[in-house]
Design a protein around this motif. Structure first.
Motif, mmCIF file in Angstrom:
data_model
loop_
_atom_site.group_PDB
_atom_site.id
_atom_site.type_symbol
_atom_site.label_atom_id
_atom_site.label_comp_id
_atom_site.label_asym_id
_atom_site.label_seq_id
_atom_site.Cartn_x
_atom_site.Cartn_y
_atom_site.Cartn_z
ATOM 1 N N MET A 1 0.843 -1.199 0.000
ATOM 2 C CA MET A 1 0.000 0.000 0.000
ATOM 3 C C MET A 1 0.884 1.257 0.000
ATOM 4 O O MET A 1 1.756 1.398 0.841
ATOM 5 N N ASN A 3 1.243 4.741 0.881
ATOM 6 C CA ASN A 3 0.506 5.701 1.692
ATOM 7 C C ASN A 3 0.804 7.163 1.333
ATOM 8 O O ASN A 3 0.273 8.071 1.935
ATOM 9 N N ILE A 5 0.365 8.135 -1.848
ATOM 10 C CA ILE A 5 -0.447 8.416 -3.033
ATOM 11 C C ILE A 5 -1.863 8.755 -2.583
ATOM 12 O O ILE A 5 -2.483 7.989 -1.845
ATOM 13 N N LEU A 6 -2.381 9.885 -3.039
ATOM 14 C CA LEU A 6 -3.703 10.315 -2.597
ATOM 15 C C LEU A 6 -4.793 9.392 -3.103
ATOM 16 O O LEU A 6 -4.727 8.897 -4.234
ATOM 17 N N LYS A 7 -5.808 9.197 -2.260
ATOM 18 C CA LYS A 7 -6.994 8.476 -2.696
ATOM 19 C C LYS A 7 -8.003 9.471 -3.264
ATOM 20 O O LYS A 7 -8.765 9.147 -4.175
ATOM 21 N N PHE A 8 -8.036 10.655 -2.677
ATOM 22 C CA PHE A 8 -9.073 11.626 -3.047
ATOM 23 C C PHE A 8 -8.487 13.026 -2.958
ATOM 24 O O PHE A 8 -7.728 13.335 -2.033
ATOM 25 N N ALA A 9 -8.838 13.882 -3.908
ATOM 26 C CA ALA A 9 -8.386 15.283 -3.872
ATOM 27 C C ALA A 9 -9.520 16.194 -4.314
ATOM 28 O O ALA A 9 -10.338 15.822 -5.158
ATOM 29 N N MET A 10 -9.580 17.357 -3.693
ATOM 30 C CA MET A 10 -10.650 18.311 -3.999
ATOM 31 C C MET A 10 -10.097 19.720 -4.115
ATOM 32 O O MET A 10 -9.256 20.123 -3.305
ATOM 33 N N ASN A 11 -10.552 20.443 -5.107
ATOM 34 C CA ASN A 11 -10.254 21.863 -5.240
ATOM 35 C C ASN A 11 -11.571 22.604 -5.380
ATOM 36 O O ASN A 11 -12.384 22.255 -6.235
ATOM 37 N N ASP A 32 -13.244 17.622 -7.990
ATOM 38 C CA ASP A 32 -12.658 16.632 -7.087
ATOM 39 C C ASP A 32 -12.562 15.308 -7.831
ATOM 40 O O ASP A 32 -12.880 15.240 -9.024
ATOM 41 N N THR A 33 -12.147 14.290 -7.148
ATOM 42 C CA THR A 33 -11.908 12.996 -7.799
ATOM 43 C C THR A 33 -13.124 12.521 -8.598
ATOM 44 O O THR A 33 -12.975 11.877 -9.627
ATOM 45 N N PHE A 34 -14.325 12.868 -8.114
ATOM 46 C CA PHE A 34 -15.544 12.412 -8.772
ATOM 47 C C PHE A 34 -16.305 13.499 -9.524
ATOM 48 O O PHE A 34 -17.145 13.204 -10.359
#
Lengths: 171, 394
Positions: A1, A3, A5-11, A32-34
């Motif tokens: 794993m 740790n 590396i980002l799983k989720f990012a938001m601007n 963001d990621t989604f």
């Protein structure tokens, strides 16, 4: 794993500018990621009422919100003022799918409030004593600030004058 | 040119199998601050909350950092936002609360991603869209959307928050009502009082509020809990228990702001269009008052944005209301003055009320009636006759 590396990012970016006639345009953009979304509101001054609104919303899981325009138009005429959050939620809906777009409308409105707040704060003096006096007067003028955050909590220096006046029955 | 800019960045990394690490930055034209904390993936409980200011305003803002630990142990499931506002926002700083809410959202989105990755191990073909549709169906089965948790938990002081099926008008002997020493020969009622738990934002019970109102010499109070209808029986029981005039009213949220209603007992929830409310109230012969119509902001008021009484009179709100609350205990003097000038300009009657949410402010402002009020019917009649005025009472 891995740790690091980002799983989720938001601007999220919110910007406010004056437009023709003195009205304010507030834009909130979210990536963001989604999600890729934008809300634009125009606020009529000095009434501070939402007089135009548009936006788009794309989510990797939900896709687009089918009735987004209807939801957005529901807040036309709402006044940017204390108590607006419950009104915006009530008019737009509170289902999970719609929550982010509701939040973005709120952020646009907060941007407008902070734009006007900034104008007031620019008048604060630079020296410490001057600042204390400036903010003490501010809480005396706007009692809603009293005990609303750590800076204006009961017993703190910025509310000392107000509390002294209260104790004398003057406030 | 932009007058204001706010940027927020939140990122979430998986520290180990059980833990997420969250880092948030809020940087705008006024403030700059950071938050970081850890979250247990299985229960969404956060820990190790740390924050720091980079730019702030008042000399006391740095104190906010000391209260961030209040978020230790918060479970960041959906519905936590109100708790964050009430604890971090009130005790620390609303801007830290704002960033914390963003972080909470980021955590929930990350967990969706992790759950999808787990689902892919069982079914490598499942797309994120398919997974989300399944997740949505599961969520719907668990909760009823459109109702916040606090309302769900609220227990009615009268055992029900439904309107009384039978409107039982009760009259009180004016001679025995609370304090017989009406100030300046008037009958003074605080027309705007909130109680806990009927109003989630209030902190004192209805009994405490009544006792305080009686102690300071008011002749009566109107219970105006938000979108909450007291039963006639419960209010009558309170009047008898305290030997004090307690009347039912309501504060209803409309798209034009809060409206006080009198003589109207329908249990409305959510946001009601003012035009619809006016019709409903008029149909039963009630009376509506614009509550704190110029309630402004923490650092500036209506006057600071260039609003004048003449321009404000044209607002849609004033086309529908029967009266205006021109003394409200939660707004500034300037905002009350604006309401007074608008009411006078439009020829609308004025009321006063404390808008108290705790006993310390009951009766700050009230309404003085020329006649004795001993029932909801007599209050309604007096309101329509216009024989009253707002007063500074406490």
């Amino acid at each position: 794993m891995s740790n690091n590396i980002l799983k989720f990012a938001m601007n999220r970016n919110t910007s406010v500018e004056k437009i023709n006639g003195g009205n304010l345009r507030s834009v909130c953009r979210l990536r963001d990621t989604f999600t890729d979304a934008e809300v634009v509101i125009e606020v009529k001054m000095p009434d501070m009422e939402i007089c135009a609104i548009s936006g788009y919303f794309r989510h990797a899981g939900w896709g687009e919100i089918e009735d987004l325009d209807r939801r957005l138009q529901a807040v036309m005429g709402v006044r940017v003022a204390a108590g607006m959050l419950k009104i915006i939620k009530g008019l737009m809906g509170e289902e999970e799918k719609i929550q982010q777009i509701v939040y973005m409308v709120e952020e646009c409105c907060h941007g407008v409030i902070l734009t006007l707040t900034r104008k007031v704060l620019l008048k604060a003096p630079d020296d410490e004593a001057g600042k204390v006096s400036f903010y003490s007067n501010m809480v005396k003028k706007s009692i809603r600030l009293y005990d609303r955050c750590a800076a204006f909590a009961k017993g703190t220096p910025l509310v000392a004058e107000l509390e002294a006046e209260k104790a004398k029955g003057g406030a | 040119m932009f007058d204001f800019m706010r940027n927020k960045v939140v990122d979430v990394a998986r520290l180990d199998r059980e833990t997420l690490e969250v880092h948030g930055i809020l940087d705008d034209s006024i403030y700059s601050l950071e938050l970081c904390f850890k979250v247990n993936i299985s229960d969404l409980i956060c820990s190790g909350v740390k924050g720091r200011w980079l730019r702030w305003t008042t000399p006391e803002c740095p104190r906010a950092i000391d209260f961030l630990h209040e978020a230790e142990g918060f479970c960041l499931k959906a519905g936590i936002d109100n708790k964050i506002h009430k604890t971090i926002g009130r005790k620390s700083c609303r801007h830290f609360a704002n960033l914390f809410i963003e972080c909470g959202h980021a955590v929930r989105e990350t967990v969706k991603l992790l759950n999808w990755e787990a689902a892919q191990k069982e079914n490598p073909e499942i797309t994120f869209k398919q997974f989300m549709r399944n997740d949505e169906t599961a969520s719907m089965a668990e909760s009823s959307p459109g109702m916040d948790n606090e309302k769900k938990e609220l227990s009615s002081p009268s055992g029900t928050n439904k309107p009384s099926p039978k409107k039982t008008e009760h009259k009180r002997n004016a001679g025995s009502l609370g304090n017989p020493s009406a100030k300046k020969g008037k009958f003074v009622i605080d027309m705007h009082v909130h109680t806990s738990p009927a109003s989630p934002c209030a902190s004192d019970s209805v009994d405490a509020m009544i006792q305080e109102a009686r102690r300071i010499g008011l002749q009566g109070i109107c219970l105006t809990d938000h979108n909450y209808v007291w039963s006639a029986e419960a209010v009558q029981a309170l009047s008898e228990k305290h030997d004090f005039l307690v009347l039912r009213a309501n504060e209803i949220i409309t798209e034009q702001g809060d409206i006080l209603t009198f003589g109207f007992y329908e249990n409305l929830q959510g946001i009601t269009r003012l035009a619809d409310l006016k019709k409903k109230v008029a149909d039963v012969g009630g009376f509506i008052v614009a509550a704190h119509p110029f309630r402004g902001f923490l650092t500036f008021g209506a006057d600071d944005v260039g609003l004048t009484p003449d321009s404000a009179m044209a607002r849609e709100l004033f086309k529908w209301v029967d009266g205006v609350e021109t003394l409200n205990g939660k707004v500034t003097e300037t905002e009350n003055n604006m309401a007074r000038d608008v009411a006078n300009g439009l020829g609308l009657p004025s009321t006063g009320g404390s808008d108290a949410h705790d006993i310390s402010t009951v009766g700050v402002y009230a309404t003085a009636f020329d006649e004795v009020i001993d029932s909801e019917a007599s209050l309604l009649a007096a309101l329509k006759q216009g024989k009253y005025h707002p007063v500074v009472f406490r």
